[in-house]
Design a protein around this motif. Structure first.
Motif, PDB file in Angstrom:
ATOM      1  N   LEU A   1      51.801 -80.271 -82.160  1.00 48.51           N
ATOM      2  CA  LEU A   1      51.673 -81.604 -81.576  1.00 48.51           C
ATOM      3  C   LEU A   1      50.738 -81.578 -80.377  1.00 48.51           C
ATOM      4  O   LEU A   1      50.663 -80.590 -79.648  1.00 48.51           O
ATOM      5  CB  LEU A   1      53.048 -82.127 -81.142  1.00 48.51           C
ATOM      6  CG  LEU A   1      54.105 -82.289 -82.226  1.00 48.51           C
ATOM      7  CD1 LEU A   1      55.421 -82.757 -81.599  1.00 48.51           C
ATOM      8  CD2 LEU A   1      53.657 -83.233 -83.307  1.00 48.51           C
TER       9      LEU A   1
ATOM     10  N   GLU B   1      50.161 -86.822 -76.348  1.00 49.20           N
ATOM     11  CA  GLU B   1      50.398 -87.950 -77.251  1.00 49.20           C
ATOM     12  C   GLU B   1      51.902 -88.195 -77.361  1.00 49.20           C
ATOM     13  O   GLU B   1      52.699 -87.268 -77.266  1.00 49.20           O
ATOM     14  CB  GLU B   1      49.819 -87.636 -78.630  1.00 49.20           C
ATOM     15  CG  GLU B   1      49.735 -88.843 -79.532  1.00 49.20           C
ATOM     16  CD  GLU B   1      48.898 -88.555 -80.772  1.00 49.20           C
ATOM     17  OE1 GLU B   1      49.227 -89.111 -81.823  1.00 49.20           O
ATOM     18  OE2 GLU B   1      47.948 -87.767 -80.677  1.00 49.20           O
TER      19      GLU B   1
ATOM     20  N   TYR C   1      55.203 -89.184 -79.433  1.00 50.57           N
ATOM     21  CA  TYR C   1      55.682 -89.052 -80.810  1.00 50.57           C
ATOM     22  C   TYR C   1      57.122 -89.537 -80.933  1.00 50.57           C
ATOM     23  O   TYR C   1      57.932 -89.320 -80.030  1.00 50.57           O
ATOM     24  CB  TYR C   1      55.654 -87.582 -81.252  1.00 50.57           C
ATOM     25  CG  TYR C   1      54.289 -86.979 -81.314  1.00 50.57           C
ATOM     26  CD1 TYR C   1      53.509 -87.082 -82.460  1.00 50.57           C
ATOM     27  CD2 TYR C   1      53.772 -86.290 -80.226  1.00 50.57           C
ATOM     28  CE1 TYR C   1      52.247 -86.522 -82.519  1.00 50.57           C
ATOM     29  CE2 TYR C   1      52.511 -85.719 -80.273  1.00 50.57           C
ATOM     30  CZ  TYR C   1      51.750 -85.837 -81.425  1.00 50.57           C
ATOM     31  OH  TYR C   1      50.503 -85.277 -81.468  1.00 50.57           O
TER      32      TYR C   1
ATOM     33  N   THR D   1      56.721 -90.616 -86.406  1.00 50.02           N
ATOM     34  CA  THR D   1      55.307 -90.238 -86.277  1.00 50.02           C
ATOM     35  C   THR D   1      55.123 -88.736 -86.455  1.00 50.02           C
ATOM     36  O   THR D   1      54.066 -88.301 -86.895  1.00 50.02           O
ATOM     37  CB  THR D   1      54.693 -90.708 -84.934  1.00 50.02           C
ATOM     38  OG1 THR D   1      55.417 -90.148 -83.849  1.00 50.02           O
ATOM     39  CG2 THR D   1      54.672 -92.226 -84.840  1.00 50.02           C
ATOM     40  N   ILE D   2      56.159 -87.958 -86.158  1.00 52.03           N
ATOM     41  CA  ILE D   2      56.070 -86.517 -86.434  1.00 52.03           C
ATOM     42  C   ILE D   2      56.060 -86.292 -87.942  1.00 52.03           C
ATOM     43  O   ILE D   2      55.301 -85.457 -88.449  1.00 52.03           O
ATOM     44  CB  ILE D   2      57.212 -85.742 -85.746  1.00 52.03           C
ATOM     45  CG1 ILE D   2      57.003 -85.773 -84.226  1.00 52.03           C
ATOM     46  CG2 ILE D   2      57.275 -84.303 -86.245  1.00 52.03           C
ATOM     47  CD1 ILE D   2      58.114 -85.143 -83.421  1.00 52.03           C
TER      48      ILE D   2
ATOM     49  N   TYR E   1      52.624 -87.154 -89.065  1.00 48.65           N
ATOM     50  CA  TYR E   1      51.725 -86.074 -88.666  1.00 48.65           C
ATOM     51  C   TYR E   1      51.865 -84.874 -89.607  1.00 48.65           C
ATOM     52  O   TYR E   1      50.877 -84.274 -90.012  1.00 48.65           O
ATOM     53  CB  TYR E   1      52.021 -85.672 -87.214  1.00 48.65           C
ATOM     54  CG  TYR E   1      51.152 -84.572 -86.691  1.00 48.65           C
ATOM     55  CD1 TYR E   1      49.797 -84.793 -86.433  1.00 48.65           C
ATOM     56  CD2 TYR E   1      51.675 -83.311 -86.439  1.00 48.65           C
ATOM     57  CE1 TYR E   1      48.995 -83.773 -85.947  1.00 48.65           C
ATOM     58  CE2 TYR E   1      50.880 -82.294 -85.948  1.00 48.65           C
ATOM     59  CZ  TYR E   1      49.538 -82.537 -85.700  1.00 48.65           C
ATOM     60  OH  TYR E   1      48.740 -81.514 -85.223  1.00 48.65           O
TER      61      TYR E   1
ATOM     62  N   GLY F   1      59.335 -93.173 -77.708  1.00 46.17           N
ATOM     63  CA  GLY F   1      58.826 -91.880 -78.147  1.00 46.17           C
ATOM     64  C   GLY F   1      58.645 -90.977 -76.946  1.00 46.17           C
ATOM     65  O   GLY F   1      58.768 -91.416 -75.796  1.00 46.17           O
TER      66      GLY F   1
ATOM     67  N   GLY G   1      54.258 -85.035 -76.528  1.00 42.81           N
ATOM     68  CA  GLY G   1      54.260 -83.780 -77.255  1.00 42.81           C
ATOM     69  C   GLY G   1      54.725 -82.618 -76.401  1.00 42.81           C
ATOM     70  O   GLY G   1      55.426 -81.727 -76.883  1.00 42.81           O
TER      71      GLY G   1
END
Length: 89
Positions: free
Chosen positions: A10, A14, A16, A20-21, A24, A77, A80
């Motif tokens: 990550l 950013e 997360y 969204t992980i 990704y 969120g 990272g």
């Protein structure tokens, strides 16, 4: 942890969410497979695991910021760096 290799990749700056992980993971090829149902289940497992991970490591409920995914309300969120440092605790 099962997904530590994924978390290590990550971007520290950013924000997360568990979803969204999972996005990704699919983008970088961490999730592979031809069967769409299998891919969906792996994504779901990642989302659930990351949700538990954030709770188990006492990430703040308000998050470090918000992520808005299409068709969904803004979701808290975390950066990272927070995810990465939690796997080293």
């Amino acid at each position: 942890m099962k997904y530590s290799e994924l978390i290590e990749q990550l971007n520290e700056d950013e924000i997360y969410t568990p979803a969204t992980i999972a996005d990704y993971a699919e983008t970088i090829g961490y999730i592979s497979g031809q069967d769409p149902e299998e891919v969906r289940l792996v994504r779901q497992r990642i989302r659930i695991a990351m949700g538990r991970f954030s709770n188990n490591h006492n990430f703040p409920d308000e998050g470090d910021g918000f992520v808005t995914l299409r068709g969904q309300p803004p979701t808290p969120g975390w950066f990272g760096w927070r995810w990465i440092s939690a796997i080293h605790d």
